[in-house]
Design a protein around this motif. Structure first.
Motif, short mmCIF file in Angstrom:
data_model
loop_
_atom_site.label_atom_id
_atom_site.label_comp_id
_atom_site.label_asym_id
_atom_site.label_seq_id
_atom_site.Cartn_x
_atom_site.Cartn_y
_atom_site.Cartn_z
N ASP A 1 0.81 -1.22 0.00
CA ASP A 1 0.00 0.00 0.00
C ASP A 1 0.83 1.26 0.00
O ASP A 1 0.28 2.36 0.06
CB ASP A 1 -0.92 0.01 1.22
CG ASP A 1 -2.06 -0.97 1.09
OD1 ASP A 1 -2.67 -1.32 2.12
OD2 ASP A 1 -2.35 -1.37 -0.05
N ASN A 2 2.17 1.09 -0.03
CA ASN A 2 3.07 2.25 -0.01
C ASN A 2 2.78 3.16 1.17
O ASN A 2 2.75 4.39 1.04
CB ASN A 2 2.98 3.04 -1.32
CG ASN A 2 3.34 2.20 -2.52
OD1 ASN A 2 4.28 1.41 -2.47
ND2 ASN A 2 2.58 2.36 -3.59
N THR A 3 2.59 2.54 2.32
CA THR A 3 2.17 3.29 3.49
C THR A 3 2.96 2.84 4.71
O THR A 3 3.28 1.66 4.86
CB THR A 3 0.67 3.07 3.75
OG1 THR A 3 -0.07 3.48 2.60
CG2 THR A 3 0.20 3.89 4.96
N VAL A 4 3.28 3.80 5.57
CA VAL A 4 3.82 3.47 6.88
C VAL A 4 2.83 3.92 7.93
O VAL A 4 2.10 4.90 7.74
CB VAL A 4 5.21 4.11 7.14
CG1 VAL A 4 6.25 3.50 6.24
CG2 VAL A 4 5.14 5.60 6.98
N TYR A 5 2.81 3.18 9.02
CA TYR A 5 1.86 3.44 10.09
C TYR A 5 2.62 3.64 11.40
O TYR A 5 3.60 2.95 11.67
CB TYR A 5 0.90 2.26 10.25
CG TYR A 5 0.12 1.94 9.02
CD1 TYR A 5 0.54 0.95 8.14
CD2 TYR A 5 -1.06 2.63 8.72
CE1 TYR A 5 -0.18 0.65 7.00
CE2 TYR A 5 -1.79 2.33 7.58
CZ TYR A 5 -1.34 1.35 6.73
OH TYR A 5 -2.06 1.06 5.60
N LEU A 6 2.12 4.57 12.19
CA LEU A 6 2.65 4.76 13.54
C LEU A 6 1.51 4.55 14.52
O LEU A 6 0.61 5.37 14.62
CB LEU A 6 3.24 6.16 13.70
CG LEU A 6 3.90 6.43 15.05
CD1 LEU A 6 5.15 5.57 15.21
CD2 LEU A 6 4.25 7.91 15.22
N GLN A 7 1.54 3.43 15.19
CA GLN A 7 0.56 3.13 16.23
C GLN A 7 1.04 3.74 17.53
O GLN A 7 2.13 3.40 18.00
CB GLN A 7 0.37 1.62 16.38
CG GLN A 7 -0.60 1.22 17.46
CD GLN A 7 -2.03 1.63 17.15
OE1 GLN A 7 -2.48 1.49 16.01
NE2 GLN A 7 -2.73 2.16 18.15
N MET A 8 0.25 4.63 18.09
CA MET A 8 0.62 5.33 19.32
C MET A 8 -0.33 4.94 20.43
O MET A 8 -1.53 5.21 20.35
CB MET A 8 0.59 6.84 19.08
CG MET A 8 1.44 7.28 17.89
SD MET A 8 1.55 9.08 17.73
CE MET A 8 -0.16 9.48 17.38
N ASN A 9 0.19 4.30 21.45
CA ASN A 9 -0.60 3.87 22.59
C ASN A 9 -0.14 4.59 23.85
O ASN A 9 0.95 5.17 23.89
CB ASN A 9 -0.46 2.35 22.78
CG ASN A 9 -0.94 1.56 21.60
OD1 ASN A 9 -1.91 1.92 20.93
ND2 ASN A 9 -0.29 0.44 21.33
N SER A 10 -0.97 4.54 24.86
CA SER A 10 -0.65 5.15 26.16
C SER A 10 -0.17 6.60 25.97
O SER A 10 0.85 7.01 26.52
CB SER A 10 0.43 4.34 26.88
OG SER A 10 0.01 3.00 27.08
N LEU A 11 -0.92 7.33 25.20
CA LEU A 11 -0.50 8.69 24.87
C LEU A 11 -0.48 9.59 26.10
O LEU A 11 -1.31 9.43 27.01
CB LEU A 11 -1.41 9.27 23.79
CG LEU A 11 -1.12 8.75 22.38
CD1 LEU A 11 -2.30 8.99 21.45
CD2 LEU A 11 0.13 9.40 21.83
N LYS A 12 0.46 10.51 26.08
CA LYS A 12 0.64 11.45 27.19
C LYS A 12 0.48 12.88 26.65
O LYS A 12 0.71 13.13 25.47
CB LYS A 12 2.03 11.30 27.79
CG LYS A 12 2.37 9.89 28.25
CD LYS A 12 3.82 9.81 28.72
CE LYS A 12 4.17 8.40 29.16
NZ LYS A 12 5.59 8.32 29.63
N PRO A 13 0.12 13.81 27.52
CA PRO A 13 0.01 15.21 27.06
C PRO A 13 1.29 15.71 26.38
O PRO A 13 1.22 16.51 25.44
CB PRO A 13 -0.28 15.97 28.34
CG PRO A 13 -1.02 14.98 29.20
CD PRO A 13 -0.36 13.66 28.90
#
Length: 115
Positions: A75-87
């Motif tokens: 898909d010519n795509t990169v993904y950034l999964q962000m968990n436990s996000l902080k301010p």
């Protein structure tokens, strides 16, 4: 000319998750590296995570264990999964690609994490 289009930013509460996507205009198979940087007003842009053409990944210490970077060559795509996000993760996130020694940037997507 490589074009990068980010999506997936938004407003989320602390502890929540978001997934950023970066779609490239062409095949990413030959890209030397792709990744994400972030920037807050008044500060320098900082590296968040990068993945090499061989699949090796690097994460900044501040996001290690919480963020995960992956690439989908089909898909010519990169993904950034962000968990436990902080301010303190609040920033404009920019997609970056290195292709034949040149840097390419997306326009950025805003991530806001409320406390």
């Amino acid at each position: 000319q490589v074009q990068l289009v980010e999506s997936g930013g938004g407003l989320v509460q602390a502890g929540g998750s978001l997934r950023l996507s970066c779609a490239a205009s062409g095949s990413i198979i030959n890209f030397n590296a792709m990744g994400w940087y972030r920037q807050v007003p008044g500060k320098q842009r900082e590296l968040v995570s990068v993945i090499s053409d061989g699949g090796s990944t690097y994460y900044a210490d501040l996001v290690k264990g919480r963020f995960s970077l992956s690439r989908d060559n089909a898909d010519n795509t990169v993904y950034l999964q962000m968990n436990s996000l902080k301010p303190e993760d609040t920033a404009v996130y920019y997609c970056n690609a290195v292709h034949f020694g040149r840097n390419y940037w997306g326009k950025g997507t805003l991530v806001t994490v409320s406390s």
